[in-house]
Design a protein around this motif. Structure first.
Motif, PDB file in Angstrom:
ATOM      1  N   TRP A  96      80.943  70.308  73.492  1.00  0.00           N
ATOM      2  CA  TRP A  96      80.986  69.870  72.099  1.00  0.00           C
ATOM      3  C   TRP A  96      81.093  71.100  71.208  1.00  0.00           C
ATOM      4  CZ3 TRP A  96      76.126  67.730  69.122  1.00  0.00           C
ATOM      5  CH2 TRP A  96      76.472  67.449  67.784  1.00  0.00           C
ATOM      6  N   HIS A  97      82.161  71.153  70.424  1.00  0.00           N
ATOM      7  CA  HIS A  97      82.341  72.213  69.441  1.00  0.00           C
ATOM      8  C   HIS A  97      81.697  71.732  68.136  1.00  0.00           C
ATOM      9  CE1 HIS A  97      84.947  74.241  72.272  1.00  0.00           C
ATOM     10  NE2 HIS A  97      85.532  73.079  72.485  1.00  0.00           N
ATOM     11  N   THR A  98      80.476  72.168  67.928  1.00  0.00           N
ATOM     12  CA  THR A  98      79.643  71.578  66.874  1.00  0.00           C
ATOM     13  C   THR A  98      80.158  71.845  65.470  1.00  0.00           C
ATOM     14  OG1 THR A  98      78.186  73.511  67.044  1.00  0.00           O
ATOM     15  CG2 THR A  98      77.551  71.537  68.272  1.00  0.00           C
ATOM     16  N   ASP A  99      81.068  72.818  65.306  1.00  0.00           N
ATOM     17  CA  ASP A  99      81.613  73.086  63.974  1.00  0.00           C
ATOM     18  C   ASP A  99      82.840  72.246  63.661  1.00  0.00           C
ATOM     19  OD1 ASP A  99      83.215  74.351  65.846  1.00  0.00           O
ATOM     20  OD2 ASP A  99      83.590  76.119  64.602  1.00  0.00           O
ATOM     21  N   ALA A 100      83.329  71.460  64.620  1.00  0.00           N
ATOM     22  CA  ALA A 100      84.543  70.671  64.415  1.00  0.00           C
ATOM     23  C   ALA A 100      84.288  69.506  63.469  1.00  0.00           C
ATOM     24  CB  ALA A 100      85.058  70.151  65.755  1.00  0.00           C
ATOM     25  N   ASP A 101      85.327  69.148  62.683  1.00  0.00           N
ATOM     26  CA  ASP A 101      85.190  68.051  61.727  1.00  0.00           C
ATOM     27  C   ASP A 101      85.686  66.721  62.267  1.00  0.00           C
ATOM     28  OD1 ASP A 101      87.928  68.485  61.753  1.00  0.00           O
ATOM     29  OD2 ASP A 101      88.145  68.642  59.569  1.00  0.00           O
ATOM     30  N   GLY A 102      86.070  66.693  63.544  1.00  0.00           N
ATOM     31  CA  GLY A 102      86.632  65.479  64.122  1.00  0.00           C
ATOM     32  C   GLY A 102      85.590  64.462  64.548  1.00  0.00           C
ATOM     33  N   TYR A 103      86.091  63.362  65.101  1.00  0.00           N
ATOM     34  CA  TYR A 103      85.218  62.283  65.566  1.00  0.00           C
ATOM     35  C   TYR A 103      84.482  62.712  66.833  1.00  0.00           C
ATOM     36  CZ  TYR A 103      87.594  59.184  62.311  1.00  0.00           C
ATOM     37  OH  TYR A 103      88.087  58.607  61.178  1.00  0.00           O
ATOM     38  N   ARG A 104      83.275  62.183  66.973  1.00  0.00           N
ATOM     39  CA  ARG A 104      82.422  62.516  68.110  1.00  0.00           C
ATOM     40  C   ARG A 104      81.426  61.393  68.320  1.00  0.00           C
ATOM     41  NH1 ARG A 104      77.607  63.906  65.891  1.00  0.00           N
ATOM     42  NH2 ARG A 104      77.595  64.596  63.716  1.00  0.00           N
ATOM     43  N   LEU A 105      80.679  61.471  69.394  1.00  0.00           N
ATOM     44  CA  LEU A 105      79.561  60.554  69.598  1.00  0.00           C
ATOM     45  C   LEU A 105      78.353  61.070  68.811  1.00  0.00           C
ATOM     46  CD1 LEU A 105      79.772  59.878  73.441  1.00  0.00           C
ATOM     47  CD2 LEU A 105      80.618  58.446  71.570  1.00  0.00           C
ATOM     48  N   PRO A 106      77.536  60.162  68.274  1.00  0.00           N
ATOM     49  CA  PRO A 106      76.325  60.624  67.586  1.00  0.00           C
ATOM     50  C   PRO A 106      75.344  61.229  68.570  1.00  0.00           C
ATOM     51  CG  PRO A 106      76.274  58.248  67.855  1.00  0.00           C
ATOM     52  CD  PRO A 106      77.635  58.692  68.308  1.00  0.00           C
ATOM     53  N   THR A 107      74.543  62.169  68.085  1.00  0.00           N
ATOM     54  CA  THR A 107      73.417  62.597  68.900  1.00  0.00           C
ATOM     55  C   THR A 107      72.385  61.470  68.922  1.00  0.00           C
ATOM     56  OG1 THR A 107      72.122  63.566  67.091  1.00  0.00           O
ATOM     57  CG2 THR A 107      73.759  64.992  68.184  1.00  0.00           C
ATOM     58  N   GLU A 108      71.477  61.567  69.863  1.00  0.00           N
ATOM     59  CA  GLU A 108      70.428  60.545  69.964  1.00  0.00           C
ATOM     60  C   GLU A 108      69.585  60.496  68.690  1.00  0.00           C
ATOM     61  OE1 GLU A 108      67.237  59.003  73.289  1.00  0.00           O
ATOM     62  OE2 GLU A 108      67.967  61.064  73.412  1.00  0.00           O
ATOM     63  N   ALA A 109      69.299  61.655  68.108  1.00  0.00           N
ATOM     64  CA  ALA A 109      68.524  61.688  66.868  1.00  0.00           C
ATOM     65  C   ALA A 109      69.294  61.045  65.723  1.00  0.00           C
ATOM     66  CB  ALA A 109      68.152  63.130  66.522  1.00  0.00           C
ATOM     67  N   GLU A 110      70.581  61.356  65.612  1.00  0.00           N
ATOM     68  CA  GLU A 110      71.405  60.726  64.577  1.00  0.00           C
ATOM     69  C   GLU A 110      71.428  59.220  64.753  1.00  0.00           C
ATOM     70  OE1 GLU A 110      74.847  64.003  63.466  1.00  0.00           O
ATOM     71  OE2 GLU A 110      75.104  62.783  65.262  1.00  0.00           O
ATOM     72  N   TRP A 111      71.611  58.785  66.001  1.00  0.00           N
ATOM     73  CA  TRP A 111      71.712  57.348  66.248  1.00  0.00           C
ATOM     74  C   TRP A 111      70.432  56.635  65.812  1.00  0.00           C
ATOM     75  CZ3 TRP A 111      69.277  53.307  68.276  1.00  0.00           C
ATOM     76  CH2 TRP A 111      70.003  52.121  68.406  1.00  0.00           C
ATOM     77  N   GLU A 112      69.283  57.131  66.235  1.00  0.00           N
ATOM     78  CA  GLU A 112      68.036  56.441  65.904  1.00  0.00           C
ATOM     79  C   GLU A 112      67.760  56.470  64.402  1.00  0.00           C
ATOM     80  OE1 GLU A 112      63.274  56.392  67.004  1.00  0.00           O
ATOM     81  OE2 GLU A 112      64.738  56.969  68.546  1.00  0.00           O
ATOM     82  N   TYR A 113      68.021  57.610  63.770  1.00  0.00           N
ATOM     83  CA  TYR A 113      67.830  57.709  62.319  1.00  0.00           C
ATOM     84  C   TYR A 113      68.742  56.726  61.589  1.00  0.00           C
ATOM     85  CZ  TYR A 113      67.877  59.883  57.657  1.00  0.00           C
ATOM     86  OH  TYR A 113      67.802  60.125  56.306  1.00  0.00           O
ATOM     87  N   ALA A 114      69.997  56.656  62.016  1.00  0.00           N
ATOM     88  CA  ALA A 114      70.944  55.739  61.373  1.00  0.00           C
ATOM     89  C   ALA A 114      70.559  54.286  61.625  1.00  0.00           C
ATOM     90  CB  ALA A 114      72.357  56.015  61.876  1.00  0.00           C
ATOM     91  N   CYS A 115      70.104  53.988  62.829  1.00  0.00           N
ATOM     92  CA  CYS A 115      69.692  52.624  63.161  1.00  0.00           C
ATOM     93  C   CYS A 115      68.492  52.192  62.333  1.00  0.00           C
ATOM     94  CB  CYS A 115      69.368  52.536  64.649  1.00  0.00           C
ATOM     95  SG  CYS A 115      68.684  50.939  65.171  1.00  0.00           S
ATOM     96  N   ARG A 116      67.503  53.038  62.238  1.00  0.00           N
ATOM     97  CA  ARG A 116      66.271  52.681  61.525  1.00  0.00           C
ATOM     98  C   ARG A 116      66.504  52.503  60.028  1.00  0.00           C
ATOM     99  NH1 ARG A 116      61.637  52.799  64.221  1.00  0.00           N
ATOM    100  NH2 ARG A 116      61.525  53.811  66.265  1.00  0.00           N
ATOM    101  N   ALA A 117      67.357  53.338  59.445  1.00  0.00           N
ATOM    102  CA  ALA A 117      67.656  53.255  58.003  1.00  0.00           C
ATOM    103  C   ALA A 117      66.370  53.187  57.172  1.00  0.00           C
ATOM    104  CB  ALA A 117      68.542  52.048  57.714  1.00  0.00           C
ATOM    105  N   GLY A 118      65.409  54.007  57.525  1.00  0.00           N
ATOM    106  CA  GLY A 118      64.153  54.067  56.794  1.00  0.00           C
ATOM    107  C   GLY A 118      63.043  53.221  57.370  1.00  0.00           C
ATOM    108  N   SER A 119      63.348  52.338  58.303  1.00  0.00           N
ATOM    109  CA  SER A 119      62.318  51.495  58.907  1.00  0.00           C
ATOM    110  C   SER A 119      61.499  52.290  59.909  1.00  0.00           C
ATOM    111  CB  SER A 119      62.958  50.299  59.616  1.00  0.00           C
ATOM    112  OG  SER A 119      61.992  49.588  60.375  1.00  0.00           O
ATOM    113  N   LEU A 120      60.200  52.014  59.955  1.00  0.00           N
ATOM    114  CA  LEU A 120      59.318  52.650  60.933  1.00  0.00           C
ATOM    115  C   LEU A 120      58.902  51.684  62.033  1.00  0.00           C
ATOM    116  CD1 LEU A 120      57.026  54.723  58.521  1.00  0.00           C
ATOM    117  CD2 LEU A 120      59.059  55.485  59.774  1.00  0.00           C
TER     118      LEU A 120
END
Length: 250
Positions: A96-120
């Protein structure tokens, strides 16, 4: 080409739990974008140039998609839109070239944060309102967007299909297995939770496993959004007590 609709996710933090090592860590996230819907069968068919009977249900999530195929889809979407590819390949190894602006899979942290959308809590709304699960008695994934979204405007992060992430599941026990999250149409409520982790080999595919894409580049090398190569190496080491019945990779 069928457009990929993205939602802008603000900076924030999410707590991740490593059950084997009995550790919790808080991950601070920079802003990123993520798909409003899981990638659909129509999108996979169009972008990867494959004529498929799957497109009889163009708005259903793409399934029977391995992690490796999902990564290749991301690069194809980037190429189509003139973006820098997020991934390069050396045989079966993916960088994974982390500086790239292209499409990628979310990291696990991104996925959970996005899923929760503020919910605990385990769900961002009443499960019958937000997710397709075994309680609905369906025998296949349903069209995306058929249940209520979360507060970030994302649909189907819980239920319908599991979704591949970038991260390794547990390299000490499962080697190169990658994480998938969210639960599927055949799963019971206890499995359809924002924190539930499962995983499989990069070439594995299943009838309730799909993915959604993310975008966002970062000024880092081998680390971004809760993932790092150094952490993977640390997790691959077996130190201290292990859960009953747990055996390391041999």
């Amino acid at each position: 080409m069928t457009d990929i609709e993205l939602a802008s996710i603000p900076a924030g933090a999410v707590e991740l739990h490593d059950a084997r090592r009995r550790l919790r860590r808080t991950v601070d996230l920079e802003p990123f974008e993520i798909g409003v819907f899981p990638v659909t069968q129509e999108q996979v068919s169009e972008l990867l140039g494959e004529a498929s009977a799957d497109t009889v249900h163009p708005r259903r999530p793409a399934v029977e998609v391995s992690w490796l195929r999902a990564v290749r889809f991301c690069n194809a979407a980037s190429e189509w839109e003139g973006l820098d590819a997020a991934y390069s390949f050396e045989g079966m190894d993916v960088t994974w070239h982390t500086d790239a602006d292209g499409y990628r899979l979310p990291t696990e942290a991104e996925w959970e944060y996005a899923c929760r959308a503020g919910s605990l809590t385990a769900h961002y709304g009443p499960l019958p309102d937000v997710a397709w699960t075994s309680a609905d008695g369906v025998d296949a994934p349903q069209d995306v967007g058929g249940r209520h979204p979360n507060l970030f405007g994302l649909f189907d992060t819980l239920g319908n299909v599991w979704e591949w992430c970038w991260d390794l599941l547990d390299p000490a026990r499962y080697g190169d297995y990658r994480v998938f999250r969210g639960g599927g149409f055949a799963d019971e409520a206890w499995s359809v939770r924002a924190s539930t982790r499962r995983g499989g080999a990069p070439g594995m595919h299943h009838d309730d496993l799909g993915f959604r894409v993310a975008r966002g580049g970062f000024d880092t090398v081998d680390a971004a959004q809760g993932w790092s190569a150094a952490l993977d190496r640390e997790r691959a080491e077996v130190t201290g007590p292990t859960p009953p019945g747990w055996t390391p990779l041999r």
